[in-house]
Design an enzyme around this catalytic site. Structure first.
Site, PDB file in Angstrom:
ATOM      1  N   LYS A  30       0.850  -1.195   0.000  1.00  0.00           N
ATOM      2  CA  LYS A  30       0.000   0.000   0.000  1.00  0.00           C
ATOM      3  C   LYS A  30       0.884   1.243   0.000  1.00  0.00           C
ATOM      4  CE  LYS A  30      -4.512   0.206   2.161  1.00  0.00           C
ATOM      5  NZ  LYS A  30      -5.221   0.106   3.438  1.00  0.00           N
TER       6      LYS A  30
HETATM    7  O1  G3P Z   1      -7.890   0.678   5.187  1.00  0.00           O
HETATM    8  C1  G3P Z   1      -8.296   1.918   4.792  1.00  0.00           C
HETATM    9  C2  G3P Z   1      -9.722   2.304   5.150  1.00  0.00           C
HETATM   10  O2  G3P Z   1     -10.602   1.265   4.914  1.00  0.00           O
HETATM   11  C3  G3P Z   1      -9.888   3.008   6.458  1.00  0.00           C
HETATM   12  O3  G3P Z   1     -11.202   3.075   6.904  1.00  0.00           O
HETATM   13  O4  G3P Z   1     -12.887   3.544   8.647  1.00  0.00           O
HETATM   14  O5  G3P Z   1     -10.500   4.263   9.017  1.00  0.00           O
HETATM   15  O6  G3P Z   1     -11.952   5.441   7.364  1.00  0.00           O
HETATM   16  P1  G3P Z   1     -11.657   4.134   8.038  1.00  0.00           P
END
Ligand code: G3P
Length: 224
Positions: free
Chosen positions: A84
């Site tokens: 990533k």
């Molecule tokens: O992994 C990246 C993403 O899915 C993060 O999600 O809930 O932290 O905005 P969130």
């Protein structure tokens, strides 16, 4: 559509994997932090051995050279690792270099169609638009997915659209309708995809009727 789980929690990953519908895992530094005192590379290896699919693990360097060095190390951990890379100018350069080396990448922290276009041109294997965080700012996260899908279709980009920062089943449904290739979600959202009160009520009634049917059969046979 591929379904990924967005967690570094091994119990959640194992339980989701046991359902037989899991296509991969996405992690990020915040999710790794939640696991406490674990060795990052060992933990990524264990996830890769648990799930037969792509496992995204994120670099934390911010320079091109630093990202590429960390990507090489992550790539050595397991063949299923997808590195990533954040959507910055250095990130774009790193994506281009890693693509030339055949190392798979997931370009993360995408919040606009123009960012997604640059990531595709740089050869990212996945683009991760964060739809929940866009909705948090009273904007339209799924609208971004629609725009990226349209742009990628217009120009036949191979980059897969991975809807990330998913918060609820409606996000998953709308991302699927918009043509996202992948949806990654927390474990509880994955389980919530199953939920429907009419399913629970219907099953309850079927089971009660089945018991009544068996009792009636027993009574007929004089066994009651
Ligand atoms: O992994 C990246 C993403 O899915 C993060 O999600 O809930 O932290 O905005 P969130």
């Amino acid at each position: 559509m591929k379904l990924f789980i967005d967690t570094a929690d091994l119990d959640e990953i194992r339980e989701a994997n046991d359902m037989g519908i899991l296509d991969g895992v996405t992690t990020n530094p915040s999710l790794v932090k939640d696991e406490g005192n674990v060795d990052f590379h060992e933990h990524v290896f264990t996830i890769c051995e648990t799930v037969d699919g792509d496992v995204s693990a994120e670099v934390t360097a911010t320079t091109v050279d630093g990202m590429i060095e960390e990507a090489h190390r992550l790539h050595q951990v397991h063949e299923n690792v997808v590195v990533k890379i954040p959507l910055t100018q250095d990130g774009i350069k790193a994506l281009r270099a890693l693509d030339a080396e055949g190392i798979e990448t997931n370009c993360t922290l995408c919040f606009s169609p123009t960012q997604a276009t640059l990531a595709a041109k740089a050869g990212a294997d996945y683009i991760s638009p964060f739809i929940g965080r866009i909705d948090d700012l009273s904007s339209d996260g799924v609208g971004l997915i629609e725009e990226i899908v349209q742009i990628y279709d217009n120009y036949d980009f191979d980059t897969e659209v991975l809807a990330a920062s998913i918060r609820h089943p409606t996000h998953v449904k709308r991302a699927a309708l918009a043509g996202a290739d992948v949806a990654t979600m927390p474990f509880e959202t994955l389980l919530a995809l199953l939920d429907h009160p009419l399913t629970d009520r219907g099953l309850e009634r079927f089971l009660a009727d089945w018991e009544a049917y068996k009792d009636a059969r027993k009574a007929e046979a004089g066994l009651a």
